[in-house]
Design a protein around this motif. Structure first.
Motif, short mmCIF file in Angstrom:
data_model
loop_
_atom_site.label_atom_id
_atom_site.label_comp_id
_atom_site.label_asym_id
_atom_site.label_seq_id
_atom_site.Cartn_x
_atom_site.Cartn_y
_atom_site.Cartn_z
N PRO A 1 0.27 -1.23 -0.43
CA PRO A 1 0.88 -2.07 0.60
C PRO A 1 2.41 -2.01 0.60
CG PRO A 1 -0.02 -3.41 -1.19
CD PRO A 1 -0.42 -2.00 -1.47
N ASN A 2 3.05 -2.64 1.59
CA ASN A 2 4.50 -2.71 1.65
C ASN A 2 5.04 -3.35 0.39
OD1 ASN A 2 4.28 -3.49 5.14
ND2 ASN A 2 4.98 -1.60 4.25
N GLY A 3 6.11 -2.78 -0.13
CA GLY A 3 6.73 -3.34 -1.33
C GLY A 3 6.00 -2.98 -2.62
N ALA A 4 5.00 -2.09 -2.53
CA ALA A 4 4.18 -1.76 -3.70
C ALA A 4 4.92 -0.90 -4.73
CB ALA A 4 2.92 -1.01 -3.24
N GLY A 5 6.02 -0.29 -4.28
CA GLY A 5 6.76 0.59 -5.19
C GLY A 5 6.55 2.07 -4.89
N LYS A 6 6.05 2.39 -3.71
CA LYS A 6 5.78 3.79 -3.35
C LYS A 6 7.08 4.59 -3.29
CE LYS A 6 3.74 2.65 0.55
NZ LYS A 6 3.93 1.18 0.51
N SER A 7 8.07 4.06 -2.56
CA SER A 7 9.35 4.77 -2.45
C SER A 7 10.03 4.84 -3.82
CB SER A 7 10.28 4.07 -1.45
OG SER A 7 9.74 4.12 -0.16
N THR A 8 9.90 3.77 -4.59
CA THR A 8 10.50 3.76 -5.92
C THR A 8 9.87 4.84 -6.80
OG1 THR A 8 10.92 1.40 -5.71
CG2 THR A 8 10.97 2.30 -7.95
N PHE A 9 8.56 5.01 -6.67
CA PHE A 9 7.86 6.06 -7.42
C PHE A 9 8.44 7.43 -7.07
CE2 PHE A 9 4.45 9.23 -7.74
CZ PHE A 9 4.12 9.11 -9.08
N PRO B 1 13.31 11.85 2.93
CA PRO B 1 13.40 10.39 2.77
C PRO B 1 12.68 9.63 3.87
CG PRO B 1 15.50 11.29 3.51
CD PRO B 1 14.60 12.45 3.29
N GLN B 2 12.42 8.34 3.58
CA GLN B 2 11.84 7.44 4.58
C GLN B 2 12.84 7.33 5.74
OE1 GLN B 2 10.33 3.94 2.62
NE2 GLN B 2 9.28 3.19 4.43
N ARG B 3 12.36 7.36 6.97
CA ARG B 3 13.25 7.47 8.13
C ARG B 3 14.35 6.41 8.21
NH1 ARG B 3 13.49 9.26 12.87
NH2 ARG B 3 13.46 7.23 13.85
N SER C 1 12.93 -1.26 -12.74
CA SER C 1 13.24 -2.61 -12.24
C SER C 1 14.47 -2.60 -11.37
CB SER C 1 13.53 -3.56 -13.40
OG SER C 1 12.48 -3.54 -14.31
N TYR C 2 14.48 -3.53 -10.43
CA TYR C 2 15.69 -3.83 -9.67
C TYR C 2 16.03 -5.28 -9.99
CZ TYR C 2 14.22 0.16 -6.74
OH TYR C 2 13.83 1.38 -6.27
N HIS C 3 17.22 -5.54 -10.45
CA HIS C 3 17.66 -6.89 -10.80
C HIS C 3 16.61 -7.59 -11.68
CE1 HIS C 3 20.41 -5.94 -7.66
NE2 HIS C 3 19.46 -5.98 -6.74
N1 LIG Z 1 17.58 -0.92 -3.96
C1 LIG Z 1 16.81 -1.97 -4.22
N2 LIG Z 1 17.33 -3.11 -4.73
C2 LIG Z 1 16.57 -4.17 -5.02
N3 LIG Z 1 15.24 -4.21 -4.86
C3 LIG Z 1 14.64 -3.10 -4.36
C4 LIG Z 1 15.40 -1.94 -4.02
N4 LIG Z 1 14.53 -1.00 -3.56
C5 LIG Z 1 13.32 -1.57 -3.60
N5 LIG Z 1 13.37 -2.83 -4.08
C6 LIG Z 1 12.21 -3.73 -4.31
O1 LIG Z 1 11.26 -3.06 -5.11
C7 LIG Z 1 9.95 -3.25 -4.63
C8 LIG Z 1 9.32 -1.91 -4.26
O2 LIG Z 1 10.01 -1.34 -3.17
P1 LIG Z 1 9.66 0.06 -2.56
O3 LIG Z 1 10.67 0.35 -1.51
O4 LIG Z 1 9.51 1.03 -3.64
O5 LIG Z 1 8.23 -0.25 -1.91
P2 LIG Z 1 7.36 0.61 -0.89
O6 LIG Z 1 5.98 0.64 -1.42
O7 LIG Z 1 8.01 1.90 -0.61
O8 LIG Z 1 7.37 -0.31 0.42
P3 LIG Z 1 7.27 0.11 1.99
O9 LIG Z 1 5.84 0.37 2.28
O10 LIG Z 1 7.74 -1.14 2.68
O11 LIG Z 1 8.16 1.29 2.22
C9 LIG Z 1 10.06 -4.22 -3.45
O12 LIG Z 1 9.82 -5.51 -3.93
C10 LIG Z 1 11.50 -4.06 -3.01
O13 LIG Z 1 11.98 -5.25 -2.45
#
Ligand SMILES: Nc1ncnc2c1ncn2[C@@H]1O[C@H](COP(=O)(O)OP(=O)(O)OP(=O)(O)O)[C@@H](O)[C@H]1O
Ligand SMILES: [Mg+2]
Length: 255
Positions: free
Chosen positions: A44-52, A85-87, A19-21
């Motif tokens: 999709p965007n914001g799906a959590g891919k980078s977080t994974f 990392p993502q660019r 979780s974030y916040h």
């Molecule tokens: N450092 C952070 N602080 C707060 N919220 C974050 C942070 N990083 C990501 N989030 C939130 O967590 C969710 C997942 O973000 P993430 O970057 O993992 O998505 P993503 O699938 O990589 O998106 P994209 O395709 O846009 O790169 C989003 O709702 C984003 O706003």
């Protein structure tokens, strides 16, 4: 968790929640990624891919759940996984040469009391050669095009010599030729026994590029072969009608 031949999986994720916040970016994700695979992460965007990807690197701490790399807790094996990392998250104006960026991949292997040796420089140059960037070795990273910078970051990850490589949208903003070149390098890395997990947003090429696909949007929706994952019903659930080319994709996935 181990496979048939008793070797641990490259990556084992169990009940991962991040979780974030107090808002969950990932919720109860469990997946095992076998060795020697080229895996695409879609959603999709914001799906959590980078977080994974960051959770698998041990960069973000899960609220709940575990990540194991080669059967060991991720916190114990930090640095054994290489990362591109993502660019958008990189400061490209940082004054550093291409050669030095590639050498950065070696730093985890260099004891604090010494500087990089001949072997490290050699590994860095070999990695630059793999991505066809040798002629740019002495240029500043900030002077390169986006696609060239991406190749140099791939070289940094390769020079690290890790068995597992995680790449966050390596094809974003690069031209078709660079995309092919990067894909070729990833394919060769796989052939040499590496496991690669690659965030990718282009569903049209996903079936062609990857052995397995991992579909996420906060939760894990599917993990398997492209034919298994690129199903109309699944994609419409995850992309919520934002995708109009289902039939094409499903055909591609099945071919
Ligand atoms: N450092 C952070 N602080 C707060 N919220 C974050 C942070 N990083 C990501 N989030 C939130 O967590 C969710 C997942 O973000 P993430 O970057 O993992 O998505 P993503 O699938 O990589 O998106 P994209 O395709 O846009 O790169 C989003 O709702 C984003 O706003
Ligand atoms: Mg992302």
């Amino acid at each position: 968790m181990t496979t048939k031949d008793n070797r641990p999986n490259a990556i084992d994720v169990r009940h991962l929640t991040v979780s974030y916040h107090a808002r969950a970016a990932l919720l109860d994700v469990s997946v095992s990624i076998e060795r020697d695979q080229l895996v695409g992460v879609i959603g999709p965007n914001g799906a959590g891919k980078s977080t994974f990807i960051k959770a698998v690197l041990g960069f973000v701490k899960p609220d709940i759940g575990t990540v194991q790399i080669n059967g060991m807790n991720v916190q114990k094996v930090k640095g054994q996984v290489a990362y591109v990392p993502q660019r958008g998250s990189v400061d490209w104006d940082f004054p550093i040469t291409v050669k030095e960026v590639a050498l950065m991949g070696r730093y985890q292997k260099i004891p604090w009391y010494t500087s990089p040796g001949k072997k490290d420089r050699q590994a860095a140059m070999e990695a630059l050669d793999m991505v066809r960037m040798t002629e740019f070795a002495d240029r500043q990273i900030g002077e390169l095009s986006g696609g060239q910078q991406q190749r140099v970051f791939l070289a940094r990850a390769l020079s690290q010599g890790s068995e597992i490589l995680l790449l966050d949208e390596p094809f974003a903003g690069v031209d078709a030729a660079t995309e092919r070149a990067i894909l070729e390098v990833l394919g060769r890395a796989k052939e040499s026994g590496k496991t690669l997990v690659v965030v990718h947003h282009d569903l049209a090429t996903a079936a062609e590029y990857f052995d397995k696909l991992l579909l996420i949007k906060q939760r894990l929706y599917a993990y398997g072969t492209p034919e298994m994952v690129l199903q109309e019903e699944l994609l419409s659930k995850v992309y919520e009608g934002r995708l109009r080319i289902f039939s094409d994709l499903v055909k591609k996935g099945a071919s």
